[in-house]
Design an enzyme around this catalytic site. Sequence first.
Site, PDB file in Angstrom:
ATOM      1  N   PHE A 122      29.374  16.972 -26.598  1.00 52.50           N
ATOM      2  CA  PHE A 122      30.734  16.273 -26.892  1.00 52.50           C
ATOM      3  C   PHE A 122      31.790  16.762 -27.631  1.00 52.50           C
ATOM      4  CE2 PHE A 122      33.470  12.534 -28.605  1.00 52.50           C
ATOM      5  CZ  PHE A 122      32.996  11.443 -27.753  1.00 52.50           C
ATOM      6  N   ASP A 194      22.893  15.566 -33.020  1.00 53.20           N
ATOM      7  CA  ASP A 194      24.041  14.627 -33.645  1.00 53.20           C
ATOM      8  C   ASP A 194      23.767  13.310 -32.549  1.00 53.20           C
ATOM      9  OD1 ASP A 194      25.572  13.017 -31.826  1.00 53.20           O
ATOM     10  OD2 ASP A 194      27.204  15.001 -31.445  1.00 53.20           O
ATOM     11  N   TYR A 219      28.207   2.986 -33.982  1.00 53.56           N
ATOM     12  CA  TYR A 219      28.675   1.204 -33.234  1.00 53.56           C
ATOM     13  C   TYR A 219      28.192   1.742 -32.041  1.00 53.56           C
ATOM     14  CZ  TYR A 219      31.517   5.824 -32.126  1.00 53.56           C
ATOM     15  OH  TYR A 219      32.046   6.766 -31.658  1.00 53.56           O
ATOM     16  N   LYS A 220      27.491   2.386 -31.643  1.00 49.81           N
ATOM     17  CA  LYS A 220      26.575   2.768 -30.144  1.00 49.81           C
ATOM     18  C   LYS A 220      25.385   1.313 -30.214  1.00 49.81           C
ATOM     19  CE  LYS A 220      28.975   7.285 -28.997  1.00 49.81           C
ATOM     20  NZ  LYS A 220      29.151   8.454 -28.374  1.00 49.81           N
ATOM     21  N   ARG A 367      28.566   6.073 -15.958  1.00 50.19           N
ATOM     22  CA  ARG A 367      27.704   5.589 -16.909  1.00 50.19           C
ATOM     23  C   ARG A 367      26.536   4.675 -16.800  1.00 50.19           C
ATOM     24  NH1 ARG A 367      28.368   8.577 -22.563  1.00 50.19           N
ATOM     25  NH2 ARG A 367      30.113   6.806 -22.278  1.00 50.19           N
TER      26      ARG A 367
END
Length: 408
Positions: A122, A194, A219-220, A367
Amino acid sequence: MKTAEQLDSEDALRFLREYYDLPSDRTYLDGNSLGALSHAVKEQLRDVTENQWGTDLIDGWNNHAWIDMPLRVGEALGGILGARPGEVICCDNLSINLFKALAAALELNAPRRKMITEAGHFPTDNYIAEGLAQLLGPNRCQIESVSVDRLRDTDLSEVAVISLSHVDFRTGTLRDMAGITALAQKNGALVVWDLAHSAGVVNTNLSDLQVDMAVGCTYKFLNGGPGSPGFLYVAERHQHAANVLPGWMGHADLFAFESSYRPAGGIRRFLTGTQSVLAMTAVEAALSVFKTVTVAALREKSLALSDYFFACLAQDPSTADIDCVTPRQAEQRGSQISLRLAQGFPVSQALIAQGVIVDYREPDIVRFGFSPLYNSFQDVSRAVRELEGILRTQGYRDPRFQHRPRVT
Ligand SMILES: *Cc1c(COP(=O)(O)O)cnc(C)c1O
């Protein structure tokens, strides 16, 4: 093949959907980017503003133990991640926590100075690594970029630390955390994982796997709210390392206001400055659902949802041959499926216009994220049905689907 209605009626976790505020006209498959709002979060935010901050003002730090929130929420996260008590704090964001973790790992493993980061990492993970390398200089940090499948053929004997994603954000591939951690440790290297796309949906068993360090966001799939704080896990055996961002919240005696820094013992030393009580409140409330469900049960449902997605794709000629970059083997899959489509961006916009909320990642990936807390099998079948319609009618050709907003 069972119908989505049948699968939903047999789903032991379907009651959890009632805990969330989801617009009835939309199918939300973007919980891998921003999780949904739960009723618990809404209520707790109201309580903290009206009854805590609004009434007690500064006394809230003591009366409501706001000061302990990074550790308290860290304990709740630790339970979800399989860490031991005192190994996780909730603070800052993933990027900043990664900076602290990589610096600590380099210090612990000096004089080794090589840092491996995965080639397709990322972006923020690589930017943070580059920034740290620039700051420390080549005598203390040298970055090498290696793709994850080449790791086994790479000489790790001089590597200090490896920075890897547990789940690849583009392809949704789940990495072998146990195997890679063991391989690194056999060679004397540390790994910073991660967990952005695995926390809450994949068993991480940090303690059992002897994981060195890990970072993540809330927050995911953890539904802490837009921009909610990150977390940092440091195995107890590594907690004597220094925090490169030493702030007063990590001081041994913060209200002594000493002129020099003395680190607190344990994980607390990795705190820097003051956390947002509102944001931490949201995370704490969002995690309360994990008192009623295990990550193992969520993982099982997540895989059932993505298996069903594959089965639905295979049913129709216009979707059966789509190039899927997510592995079909369950043990190599996180909680999203990524399809490669030549017209990926307009297809994603057409899906959103039809009420199926997905996202798009360059260069050509759409996605579909599955949150086992609130997604249903009917969400999955609707998404594939809409996709099939858009591809069959070429509905994505509409010029309005070319427009790119700032956040995709
Ligand atoms: C979402 C995500 C991030 C985000 O980092 P922030 O500091 O919270 O902005 C980092 N890494 C990965 C792999 C992600 O998916």
